[in-house]
Design an enzyme around this catalytic site. Structure first.
Site, PDB file in Angstrom:
ATOM      1  N   ASN A 199     -10.074  -0.378   0.315  1.00 15.82           N
ATOM      2  CA  ASN A 199      -8.616  -0.230   0.218  1.00 15.82           C
ATOM      3  C   ASN A 199      -8.141  -0.882  -1.077  1.00 15.82           C
ATOM      4  OD1 ASN A 199      -5.860  -0.560   0.429  1.00 15.82           O
ATOM      5  ND2 ASN A 199      -5.876  -1.198   2.567  1.00 15.82           N
ATOM      6  N   HIS A 205      -3.304   7.208   2.383  1.00 19.11           N
ATOM      7  CA  HIS A 205      -3.709   5.896   1.886  1.00 19.11           C
ATOM      8  C   HIS A 205      -5.068   5.558   2.493  1.00 19.11           C
ATOM      9  CE1 HIS A 205      -3.925   1.727   1.024  1.00 19.11           C
ATOM     10  NE2 HIS A 205      -3.645   1.332   2.248  1.00 19.11           N
ATOM     11  N   CYS A 231       0.816  -1.220   0.000  1.00 21.80           N
ATOM     12  CA  CYS A 231       0.000   0.000   0.000  1.00 21.80           C
ATOM     13  C   CYS A 231       0.848   1.268   0.000  1.00 21.80           C
ATOM     14  CB  CYS A 231      -0.947   0.000   1.187  1.00 21.80           C
ATOM     15  SG  CYS A 231      -2.086  -1.379   1.130  1.00 21.80           S
TER      16      CYS A 231
HETATM   17  N1  ACO Z   1     -17.967  -8.399  10.511  1.00 23.36           N
HETATM   18  C1  ACO Z   1     -18.471  -8.589  11.736  1.00 23.36           C
HETATM   19  N2  ACO Z   1     -17.705  -8.811  12.836  1.00 23.36           N
HETATM   20  C2  ACO Z   1     -16.367  -8.819  12.644  1.00 23.36           C
HETATM   21  C3  ACO Z   1     -15.781  -8.625  11.387  1.00 23.36           C
HETATM   22  C4  ACO Z   1     -16.639  -8.411  10.292  1.00 23.36           C
HETATM   23  N3  ACO Z   1     -16.174  -8.199   9.035  1.00 23.36           N
HETATM   24  N4  ACO Z   1     -14.446  -8.683  11.516  1.00 23.36           N
HETATM   25  C5  ACO Z   1     -14.188  -8.908  12.809  1.00 23.36           C
HETATM   26  N5  ACO Z   1     -15.344  -9.002  13.496  1.00 23.36           N
HETATM   27  C6  ACO Z   1     -15.536  -9.216  14.924  1.00 23.36           C
HETATM   28  C7  ACO Z   1     -14.372  -9.968  15.529  1.00 23.36           C
HETATM   29  O1  ACO Z   1     -14.558 -11.359  15.406  1.00 23.36           O
HETATM   30  C8  ACO Z   1     -14.437  -9.493  16.946  1.00 23.36           C
HETATM   31  O2  ACO Z   1     -15.427 -10.229  17.623  1.00 23.36           O
HETATM   32  P1  ACO Z   1     -15.125 -10.834  19.078  1.00 23.36           P
HETATM   33  O3  ACO Z   1     -14.847  -9.634  19.952  1.00 23.36           O
HETATM   34  O4  ACO Z   1     -16.388 -11.569  19.390  1.00 23.36           O
HETATM   35  O5  ACO Z   1     -13.906 -11.706  18.885  1.00 23.36           O
HETATM   36  C9  ACO Z   1     -14.934  -8.053  16.859  1.00 23.36           C
HETATM   37  O6  ACO Z   1     -15.553  -7.940  15.558  1.00 23.36           O
HETATM   38  C10 ACO Z   1     -13.856  -7.023  16.960  1.00 23.36           C
HETATM   39  O7  ACO Z   1     -12.778  -7.388  16.093  1.00 23.36           O
HETATM   40  P2  ACO Z   1     -11.467  -6.522  15.981  1.00 23.36           P
HETATM   41  O8  ACO Z   1     -10.509  -7.239  15.100  1.00 23.36           O
HETATM   42  O9  ACO Z   1     -11.030  -6.146  17.361  1.00 23.36           O
HETATM   43  O10 ACO Z   1     -12.027  -5.210  15.262  1.00 23.36           O
HETATM   44  P3  ACO Z   1     -11.337  -3.811  15.052  1.00 23.36           P
HETATM   45  O11 ACO Z   1     -12.111  -2.759  15.697  1.00 23.36           O
HETATM   46  O12 ACO Z   1      -9.847  -3.895  15.333  1.00 23.36           O
HETATM   47  O13 ACO Z   1     -11.504  -3.604  13.489  1.00 23.36           O
HETATM   48  C11 ACO Z   1     -10.256  -3.744  11.451  1.00 23.36           C
HETATM   49  C12 ACO Z   1     -10.910  -4.519  12.599  1.00 23.36           C
HETATM   50  C13 ACO Z   1     -11.336  -2.992  10.710  1.00 23.36           C
HETATM   51  C14 ACO Z   1      -9.594  -4.764  10.524  1.00 23.36           C
HETATM   52  C15 ACO Z   1      -9.226  -2.747  12.021  1.00 23.36           C
HETATM   53  O14 ACO Z   1      -8.378  -3.397  12.942  1.00 23.36           O
HETATM   54  C16 ACO Z   1      -8.377  -2.125  10.936  1.00 23.36           C
HETATM   55  O15 ACO Z   1      -8.860  -1.378  10.103  1.00 23.36           O
HETATM   56  N6  ACO Z   1      -7.070  -2.403  10.932  1.00 23.36           N
HETATM   57  C17 ACO Z   1      -6.188  -1.873   9.883  1.00 23.36           C
HETATM   58  C18 ACO Z   1      -6.193  -2.855   8.752  1.00 23.36           C
HETATM   59  C19 ACO Z   1      -5.630  -2.272   7.489  1.00 23.36           C
HETATM   60  O16 ACO Z   1      -5.773  -1.115   7.199  1.00 23.36           O
HETATM   61  N7  ACO Z   1      -5.007  -3.149   6.665  1.00 23.36           N
HETATM   62  C20 ACO Z   1      -4.515  -2.797   5.408  1.00 23.36           C
HETATM   63  C21 ACO Z   1      -3.201  -2.074   5.486  1.00 23.36           C
HETATM   64  S1  ACO Z   1      -2.644  -1.571   3.936  1.00 23.36           S
HETATM   65  C22 ACO Z   1      -1.827  -2.826   3.061  1.00 23.36           C
HETATM   66  O17 ACO Z   1      -0.627  -2.830   2.932  1.00 23.36           O
HETATM   67  C23 ACO Z   1      -2.614  -3.949   2.393  1.00 23.36           C
END
Ligand code: ACO
Length: 329
Positions: free
Chosen positions: A282, A252, A109
């Site tokens: 993304n 980004h 990214c």
């Molecule tokens: N739908 C519903 N529930 C979900 C989903 C989903 N898609 N995904 C996770 N959950 C649940 C989990 O199972 C968890 O449930 P639990 O508490 O019962 O275990 C709960 O939601 C919370 O999960 P978290 O992982 O703690 O959620 P978070 O608030 O951290 O959000 C996210 C997750 C959106 C992925 C966030 O961490 C994020 O945006 N991180 C950055 C990721 C990113 O930008 N990656 C790309 C980088 S760029 C590159 O180089 C490709």
């Protein structure tokens, strides 16, 4: 060096959060509230990343009013080429840019930002006069569509920018900082498949091939909200530019919460934070030029505007740049 053209291209297929929730256990409200994403584009089976990148470049060429044969360099930032040996020469062929050298650059990214800075070096040192930098990715072909923790984030697209040497003493690329940290690479990667096969007696080999995106979302989130403000702050300070003097913050497009957190850190009003991830998710190396082109086309970014941009992602890799948009002559 001046930024004189932009272009973008996205696939026609649009996948909404509701549609995605038919495939995997998720829902529109969770995705919107945690990421800001409403839908994403998915490349069709008859399309390629070369097609998307080529379409984006053609539009940038048109805006810059360049003959394809006048282009010296085409840099394709992608982690998802059509050909592991590189797809940039196919983009060159599509454009008829027969005088250009074309090659791929991979930094996930951060790829577009790294490629932009790389192309600018060739222009600033006098090697080349005109360059196209295109960020294009098709992560839909590499996500695990049954992993709700990652698949909801990604989409496909391409964006391009045209750069040329200019007589102005004010360079369009005012400054940049780039960073990598392989020690933390394990929190976001696309690893190769591990399968040892016998070649001949006593010698084994591994057939090439990759798995799907592996991501620890919370670690990536923490990395982004710590490193992006830090690198931007250093960049602004070293160039003696105050956050208030920025016209636009162009990050980004990974997650709206990351965009808001960075804006809050610098007290930049949200109206100055460019965001289109609700429509595209993304798109990896494509997000920055895709967003830039949209804002140039709709007149938000105007000639002379000062933009702070930052890319971050797998590697881990991250960077920031200060650029002044010039637009076509
Ligand atoms: N739908 C519903 N529930 C979900 C989903 C989903 N898609 N995904 C996770 N959950 C649940 C989990 O199972 C968890 O449930 P639990 O508490 O019962 O275990 C709960 O939601 C919370 O999960 P978290 O992982 O703690 O959620 P978070 O608030 O951290 O959000 C996210 C997750 C959106 C992925 C966030 O961490 C994020 O945006 N991180 C950055 C990721 C990113 O930008 N990656 C790309 C980088 S760029 C590159 O180089 C490709």
């Amino acid at each position: 060096m001046a930024f004189v053209g932009s272009g973008s291209a996205t696939p026609d297929q649009s996948l909404s959060n509701d549609q995605l929730s038919l495939r995997v256990d998720t829902n529109d409200s969770w995705i919107r509230s945690r990421t800001g994403i409403c839908s994403r584009r998915i490349i069709g089976s008859d399309e390629s990343i070369t097609d998307l990148a080529g379409r984006a470049c053609l539009k940038a060429l048109k805006m810059a009013n360049w003959d394809p044969e006048s282009v010296d360099l085409i840099l394709l930032a992608t982690s998802t080429p059509d050909d592991l040996f590189g797809s940039a020469p196919q983009v060159q062929a599509k454009l008829g840019a027969s005088n250009a050298v074309a090659f791929d650059l991979t930094a996930a990214c951060s790829g577009f930002l790294f490629a932009l800075v790389t192309a600018a070096q060739f222009l600033q040192n006098g090697s080349f006069k005109r360059a196209l930098v295109v960020g294009a990715d098709q992560l839909s072909r590499w996500v695990n569509w049954d992993d709700r923790r990652s698949c909801v984030l990604f989409g496909d697209g391409a964006g391009a920018i045209a750069l040329e040497v200019s007589s102005s003493k004010n360079d369009g690329l005012i400054g940049f900082h780039l960073k990598s940290d392989g020690q933390r690479g394990g929190c976001l990667n696309l690893p190769k498949i591990q399968d040892n096969l016998p070649l001949v007696d006593g010698i084994t080999y591994q057939q090439g091939g990759f798995s799907t995106i592996q991501m620890n979302g919370q670690e990536v989130y923490k990395f982004a909200v710590r490193e992006v403000p830090s690198i931007l702050e250093n960049l602004l300070e070293s160039n003696k530019i105050s956050p208030e003097s920025l016209d636009w913050l162009l990050l980004h497009q990974a997650n709206q919460r990351i965009l808001d957190a960075v804006a809050d850190r610098f007290a930049i009003p949200y109206e100055k934070v460019l965001s289109n991830l609700s429509n595209y998710g993304n798109t990896s190396a494509a997000t920055i030029p895709l967003m830039l082109d949209e804002a140039v086309q709709d007149g938000r970014i105007k000639p002379g505007h000062l933009i702070a941009t930052s890319g971050f992602g797998a590697g881990l890799s991250w960077g920031a740049a200060l650029m002044r948009w010039q637009g076509p002559a």
